[in-house]
Design a protein around this motif. Structure first.
Motif, short mmCIF file in Angstrom:
data_model
loop_
_atom_site.label_atom_id
_atom_site.label_comp_id
_atom_site.label_asym_id
_atom_site.label_seq_id
_atom_site.Cartn_x
_atom_site.Cartn_y
_atom_site.Cartn_z
N MET A 134 44.63 28.05 37.62
CA MET A 134 44.83 28.29 36.20
C MET A 134 45.73 27.21 35.61
SD MET A 134 45.26 32.44 36.41
CE MET A 134 45.19 32.68 34.64
N GLU A 135 45.72 27.10 34.30
CA GLU A 135 46.55 26.10 33.61
C GLU A 135 48.03 26.32 33.89
OE1 GLU A 135 45.32 26.15 29.52
OE2 GLU A 135 43.42 25.19 29.98
N SER A 136 48.42 27.57 34.15
CA SER A 136 49.82 27.89 34.47
C SER A 136 50.14 27.53 35.92
CB SER A 136 50.07 29.39 34.26
OG SER A 136 49.25 30.13 35.17
N ASP A 137 49.19 26.95 36.65
CA ASP A 137 49.26 26.56 38.04
C ASP A 137 49.22 27.76 38.99
OD1 ASP A 137 49.07 24.30 39.67
OD2 ASP A 137 51.14 24.56 40.34
N GLU A 138 48.96 28.94 38.44
CA GLU A 138 48.78 30.12 39.28
C GLU A 138 47.36 30.11 39.83
OE1 GLU A 138 51.03 33.93 38.06
OE2 GLU A 138 50.32 33.00 36.20
N GLU A 139 47.17 30.85 40.92
CA GLU A 139 45.87 30.94 41.57
C GLU A 139 45.21 32.26 41.19
OE1 GLU A 139 45.31 31.84 46.02
OE2 GLU A 139 45.39 29.65 45.86
N LEU A 140 43.96 32.20 40.81
CA LEU A 140 43.18 33.38 40.46
C LEU A 140 42.02 33.48 41.44
CD1 LEU A 140 42.32 35.68 38.49
CD2 LEU A 140 41.16 33.91 37.14
N LEU A 141 41.84 34.65 42.05
CA LEU A 141 40.74 34.87 42.99
C LEU A 141 39.72 35.80 42.34
CD1 LEU A 141 42.81 35.38 46.26
CD2 LEU A 141 41.65 33.30 45.48
N ILE A 142 38.47 35.32 42.28
CA ILE A 142 37.40 36.07 41.63
C ILE A 142 36.29 36.30 42.65
CG2 ILE A 142 35.73 36.10 39.75
CD1 ILE A 142 37.51 34.03 38.32
N PRO A 143 35.93 37.55 42.90
CA PRO A 143 34.82 37.80 43.83
C PRO A 143 33.50 37.31 43.24
CG PRO A 143 35.56 39.85 42.84
CD PRO A 143 36.49 38.78 42.36
N ALA A 144 32.70 36.68 44.06
CA ALA A 144 31.40 36.16 43.60
C ALA A 144 30.37 37.28 43.66
CB ALA A 144 30.98 34.97 44.45
N ILE A 145 30.53 38.22 42.74
CA ILE A 145 29.61 39.35 42.63
C ILE A 145 29.05 39.36 41.21
CG2 ILE A 145 30.66 40.74 44.46
CD1 ILE A 145 32.22 42.25 42.29
N LYS A 146 27.89 39.97 41.03
CA LYS A 146 27.23 39.90 39.73
C LYS A 146 28.02 40.57 38.61
CE LYS A 146 24.17 43.75 40.79
NZ LYS A 146 22.82 44.16 41.04
N GLN A 147 28.92 41.51 38.95
CA GLN A 147 29.75 42.14 37.93
C GLN A 147 30.79 41.16 37.37
OE1 GLN A 147 29.08 43.35 40.94
NE2 GLN A 147 28.80 45.56 40.91
N CYS A 148 31.13 40.15 38.15
CA CYS A 148 32.16 39.18 37.73
C CYS A 148 31.56 37.84 37.28
CB CYS A 148 33.14 38.92 38.88
SG CYS A 148 34.17 40.34 39.26
N ILE A 149 30.58 37.32 37.98
CA ILE A 149 30.02 36.01 37.65
C ILE A 149 28.83 36.24 36.72
CG2 ILE A 149 29.09 33.85 38.56
CD1 ILE A 149 32.01 34.68 39.51
N LEU A 150 29.04 35.96 35.44
CA LEU A 150 28.02 36.25 34.43
C LEU A 150 27.00 35.13 34.30
CD1 LEU A 150 30.29 37.87 31.70
CD2 LEU A 150 29.05 38.97 33.58
#
Length: 169
Positions: A134-150
């Motif tokens: 992220m721009e704040s240099d924090e790490e974001l973890l997103i599961p690669a599932i259809k509910q999340c990856i549009l």
């Protein structure tokens, strides 16, 4: 997009007849059975190696290359990467992408907010997880599932995601 895709890394020699143990970096290690050639990148140069034999041992692929019949001839390749050209790469299904093509994508929330840059794809077994810086240099973890990856737009190098509750750091 790279014109080559990494399929493995030579981890060590195997036996004395020129075979190597390869740690596969492909989702489908059995694809080595269908491969005829790989590109060896030594860091200084690239060379095309013809595959003569393929075996499997635990999580490794054992490869024998044509014209290399001695352990001394392959010793120098430990830690070196193996590639295939994009034309010889495995065919992808719908909504499947090469990891190398996803890295560096801009990740945008479905609200329009820019979340950051996709840095890494973590292979967890159940589903992949996209690591976003992220721009704040924090790490974001997103599961690669259809509910999340549009959506994934390869031309724009953008991914639109929906963040489930609790995903933001």
């Amino acid at each position: 997009m790279d014109d080559k895709l990494r399929v493995g890394v030579i981890s060590s020699t195997h036996g004395i007849k020129g075979e190597v143990k390869v740690f596969p970096t492909t989702d489908e290690p059995t694809r080595f059975k269908k491969m005829k050639q790989v590109i060896l990148d030594t860091g200084k140069e690239e060379s095309i190696l013809t595959i003569e034999g393929v075996k499997f041992f635990k999580q490794f692929v054992i490869l024998k290359f044509e014209g290399i019949d001695n352990i001394n001839d392959v010793e120098k390749y430990k830690g070196k990467e193996l590639y295939v050209t994009r034309e010889n790469a495995q065919r992808l299904g719908k909504n499947e992408y090469f990891i190398g093509d996803l890295i560096g994508m801009t990740v945008i929330e479905d609200t329009g907010r820019n979340l950051g840059i996709l840095e890494e794809v973590l292979l967890t077994g159940a589903n992949d997880v996209y690591q976003v810086r992220m721009e704040s240099d924090e790490e974001l973890l997103i599961p690669a599932i259809k509910q999340c990856i549009l959506s994934v737009d390869m031309e724009k190098k953008e991914m639109t995601v929906h963040l489930l509750e609790g995903l933001l750091p």
